[in-house]
Motif scaffolding. Structure first.
Motif, PDB file in Angstrom:
ATOM      1  N   ALA A 158      -6.611  -1.907   4.376  1.00 56.09           N
ATOM      2  CA  ALA A 158      -6.045  -1.255   3.191  1.00 56.09           C
ATOM      3  C   ALA A 158      -6.647   0.133   3.004  1.00 56.09           C
ATOM      4  O   ALA A 158      -5.953   1.091   2.632  1.00 56.09           O
ATOM      5  CB  ALA A 158      -6.295  -2.114   1.950  1.00 56.09           C
ATOM      6  N   GLN A 214      -5.066   2.565   5.539  1.00 60.89           N
ATOM      7  CA  GLN A 214      -3.706   2.941   5.146  1.00 60.89           C
ATOM      8  C   GLN A 214      -3.722   3.850   3.925  1.00 60.89           C
ATOM      9  O   GLN A 214      -2.880   4.750   3.802  1.00 60.89           O
ATOM     10  CB  GLN A 214      -2.886   1.673   4.910  1.00 60.89           C
ATOM     11  N   ALA A 215      -4.688   3.649   3.032  1.00 64.62           N
ATOM     12  CA  ALA A 215      -4.820   4.548   1.883  1.00 64.62           C
ATOM     13  C   ALA A 215      -5.233   5.950   2.304  1.00 64.62           C
ATOM     14  O   ALA A 215      -4.965   6.931   1.596  1.00 64.62           O
ATOM     15  CB  ALA A 215      -5.830   3.977   0.887  1.00 64.62           C
ATOM     16  N   LEU A 275     -12.059   5.972  -3.155  1.00 65.24           N
ATOM     17  CA  LEU A 275     -11.080   5.232  -2.357  1.00 65.24           C
ATOM     18  C   LEU A 275     -11.159   3.733  -2.660  1.00 65.24           C
ATOM     19  O   LEU A 275     -10.130   3.060  -2.771  1.00 65.24           O
ATOM     20  CB  LEU A 275     -11.323   5.494  -0.872  1.00 65.24           C
ATOM     21  N   ARG A 303      -9.371   2.981  -5.796  1.00 68.97           N
ATOM     22  CA  ARG A 303      -7.919   3.045  -5.614  1.00 68.97           C
ATOM     23  C   ARG A 303      -7.396   1.771  -4.954  1.00 68.97           C
ATOM     24  O   ARG A 303      -6.337   1.251  -5.310  1.00 68.97           O
ATOM     25  CB  ARG A 303      -7.561   4.275  -4.776  1.00 68.97           C
ATOM     26  N   ILE A 304      -8.135   1.245  -3.989  1.00 71.02           N
ATOM     27  CA  ILE A 304      -7.714   0.015  -3.314  1.00 71.02           C
ATOM     28  C   ILE A 304      -7.674  -1.149  -4.295  1.00 71.02           C
ATOM     29  O   ILE A 304      -6.726  -1.944  -4.310  1.00 71.02           O
ATOM     30  CB  ILE A 304      -8.665  -0.298  -2.139  1.00 71.02           C
ATOM     31  N   GLN A 328      -4.639  -0.739  -6.581  1.00 67.19           N
ATOM     32  CA  GLN A 328      -3.381  -1.021  -5.909  1.00 67.19           C
ATOM     33  C   GLN A 328      -3.147  -2.509  -5.732  1.00 67.19           C
ATOM     34  O   GLN A 328      -2.009  -2.975  -5.709  1.00 67.19           O
ATOM     35  CB  GLN A 328      -3.349  -0.329  -4.543  1.00 67.19           C
TER      36      GLN A 328
END
Length: 680
Positions: free
Chosen positions: A94, A97-98, A160, A163-164, A167
């Motif tokens: 993940a 991909q982010a 980051l 953010r993961i 999401q």
């Protein structure tokens, strides 16, 4: 603490790297503490034993002394088997991909000592190539940035990670509607390659969760395109090079759009899910090709995949994880032929063989021949002859050096295989396959089962190497429910209910959803507990749990199971535009609201009971739930079939909390069960 520590691992993938000059460590609290103490970044490399490009990067970089020296000087290097620790793989895939990168394996990440990702990629070549930096350039560049601008990297990594987490958070919403399912089916149908099957483009993966959903939509609505998409993919794959025509079983994916050139690794999960689809498609429209591919795939499972080195105390045996693509350092070497090799092996029968399996002199892949089938199996006498010729070729092939095998036992993949064997045993009339499924279930529960009702994830050589994840509980729940319906043994239903309860307690988030990891997992970075909602090559644990709750509701009539299924589906239904990422969850919604329950009563020893039972199990509709209870007075009062009885064995077909009159013949039962409905 220096030197390579992987010799202490049980994972075949980690053991492949035990002789590297890299000071590899396993992912453990001790390793993470070392990184924190030394304040070095972590070089995380994730792969799996059957991964071709993992082998390539290992040979080019991890076996290279200069590269190893860079890694040892500047990093704490951790090697992870993604099959053993899918939770770690999930987090960092993940993250990659982010970062805007395409995912794949080997997965190569640089982390802060606390585990936050600061740089990532997949395969890196030993020299700059294809517009990509060399691995040594990456190592030097990130080490230099860490020395000069560490604060910025740490801030970026922490941002980051936040953010993961954001999401992955559920987006709750109201219940799904038939229109939601129709819209997702329409989207998938628009993605189908109507020439070669599967989804458009290359590389081409089978994507079983998507096609299982489409098959369910065919059964639910009668929409022809949904069923045709599944049948076309199975036919093209079954004739293509992705299928092993000599040994049985499907490779993981095809590098081209025509299913010709596979990456030759064979995974237990792919073959389990494809066997399930083959059985469903055959139940709807019997076809020699589907029958042959199902039987040959099971033959491969029974011959090459038992984890016989790790039997349960009872002697029961589970299944191994995968077979490698490479042998003698070459991808596919075990599987491919030259025309002359085929002529030498078959002699005067070569021309007969070539009529059905094209053997061009120039080959069809890098000068070699990947066997494909050019004719559709129809004539029994011809098929017997071809089976004899294939057996002769397999004898020759078996003299070659075999690819490696990853023989660890994974609970989730075994659960999928057990459930598929149960369905296939009913559809194809193979009681021996059901016996194999029973044995595998017993082995997994004996080796990986916990006293609190959970199952652990990975086992090899007498050791559990990874704790259970949501997918393990949910896949074994599917297996237990399949075995209950096939055998009528109440112990399987009790095991299923215990699994569901333990999963709710240890993995539930208290709001209807689930975490991928249990509440007592303690070695994930930054205190993360990832979620597992989206389907990938395998069904996500959340979707399988929703399916399990829905099935338990129809088996028991328990309103609490319905409530749990509804809450779980709602937890992931908030973003309607993203529903296509949840095909297993969507199929569970259809099961919950549109299932047919077949309750069979009477003397279990009566041949008429057995005939009704077989007919109920062998249908093409995956939303049929079978209760071979014998005495319906034992059903909960809330179940619509409670107390139903008849003179002699009979089946009651129940929908929408109402049951039919008793049905006494298999033919009449098939007619009732196969009737399609236009709404959920």
């Amino acid at each position: 603490m220096t030197g390579n520590a992987l010799a202490a691992a049980t994972s075949p993938y980690l053991l492949q790297h035990a002789d590297n000059p890299v000071d590899w460590r396993m992912w453990t609290p001790e390793t993470l503490a070392r990184a924190a103490a030394e304040q070095k970044p972590i070089l995380l490399s994730i792969g799996y034993a059957a991964c071709h490009w993992c082998h390539v990067m290992a040979h080019e970089s991890f076996e290279d002394a200069e590269t190893a020296a860079l890694m040892n000087a500047h990093y704490v290097s951790i090697k992870v088997d993604r099959e053993e620790r899918p939770d770690i793989d999930h987090i960092y895939m993940a993250a990659l991909q982010a970062m805007g990168e395409q995912g794949g394996w080997p997965l190569t990440m640089v982390l802060t000592p606390e585990g936050a990702p600061i740089y990532g990629g997949t395969y890196f070549p030993p020299e700059p190539r294809w517009g990509r930096p060399s691995f040594r350039q990456v190592l030097r560049g990130v080490a230099d940035a860490w020395a000069k601008d560490r604060a910025r990297l740490e801030q970026s990594g922490e941002s980051l990670m936040r953010r993961i987490v954001a999401q992955a958070a559920p987006a709750p919403a109201g219940p799904l509607t038939p229109g939601d399912l129709d819209a997702v089916a329409e989207r998938f149908i628009g993605m189908v390659d109507w020439t070669d099957g599967g989804l458009k483009g290359a590389p081409k993966f089978p994507n079983p969760p998507i096609f299982r959903f489409l098959w369910g939509e065919y059964a639910r609505t009668g929409r022809h395109e949904a069923g045709a998409a599944v049948a076309l993919m199975l036919a093209r794959m079954g004739q293509g090079g992705i299928y092993d025509h000599l040994g049985g079983g499907f490779s993981r994916y095809s590098t081209d759009a025509e299913w010709l050139v596979p990456h030759f690794e064979k995974m237990l999960y792919d073959n389990a899910l494809l066997l399930d689809l083959l059985a469903l498609a055959y139940a709807a429209e019997p076809d020699f090709l589907l029958h042959a591919r199902a039987a040959e795939t099971v033959e491969w499972l029974l011959r090459d995949m038992p984890a016989s080195e790790d039997p349960a105390p009872s002697g029961a045996v589970a299944f191994a994880a995968s077979e490698d693509a490479d042998s003698e350092g070459e991808e596919g070497k075990f599987y491919v032929w030259t025309r002359q090799e085929l002529i030498d092996a078959l002699g005067n029968d070569f021309s007969t063989f070539e009529t059905h399996y094209p053997c061009p002199a120039q080959g069809n892949w890098e000068g070699k021949i990947i066997l494909t089938r050019a004719t559709h199996p129809e004539d029994a006498a011809t098929e017997r002859k071809l089976a004899e010729l294939r057996a002769r070729l397999r004898v020759v092939r078996d003299r070659r050096v075999r690819p490696g095998r990853d023989d660890k036992i994974l609970a989730d993949w075994n659960g999928l295989a057990i459930a598929a064997l149960v369905r296939a045993s009913a559809v194809f009339g193979r009681t021996d396959w059901l016996e194999t499924a029973v044995s595998a279930f017993r082995a997994v529960m004996a080796l990986l089962g916990r006293a609190d009702g959970r199952v652990d994830h990975a086992y090899r050589r007498g050791r559990i190497s990874a704790a259970g994840l949501l997918d393990d509980q949910a896949a074994m729940l599917r297996a237990a429910l399949a075995l209950y319906q096939a055998t009528g043994e109440a112990a399987y239903l009790a095991r299923a209910e215990a699994l569901a309860a333990a999963t709710e307690q240890k993995f539930g988030d208290g709001a209807g959803g689930f975490f991928l990891t249990a509440d007592d997992s303690g070695d994930l970075p930054c205190g993360m507990r990832p979620r597992g909602g989206f389907d990938g090559p395998t069904p996500a644990g959340a979707g399988l749990m929703a399916e399990g709750y829905a099935c338990l509701y129809h088996l028991t009539g328990g309103a609490d199971y319905r409530s749990r299924a509804e809450a779980l589906i709602a937890a992931h239904a908030g973003e309607r535009r993203a529903l296509a990422a949840y095909p297993t969850l969507l199929a569970a919604a259809a099961l919950l609201d549109a299932a047919t329950s077949v309750v069979i009563v009477g003397d279990r020893g009566d041949a008429r009971f057995a005939s009704l039972h077989r007919a109920a199990l062998a249908g093409f509709d995956p939303t049929v739930v079978v209760l071979p209870v014998g005495d319906a007075s034992g059903l909960p009062v809330s179940h619509p079939a409670h107390g139903k009885a008849s003179d002699g064995p009979a089946a009651f077909v129940c929908r929408d909390n109402a049951c039919s009159l008793p049905v006494h013949t298999a033919e009449a039962l098939r007619a009732q069960v196969s009737s399609r409905r236009d709404a959920m």
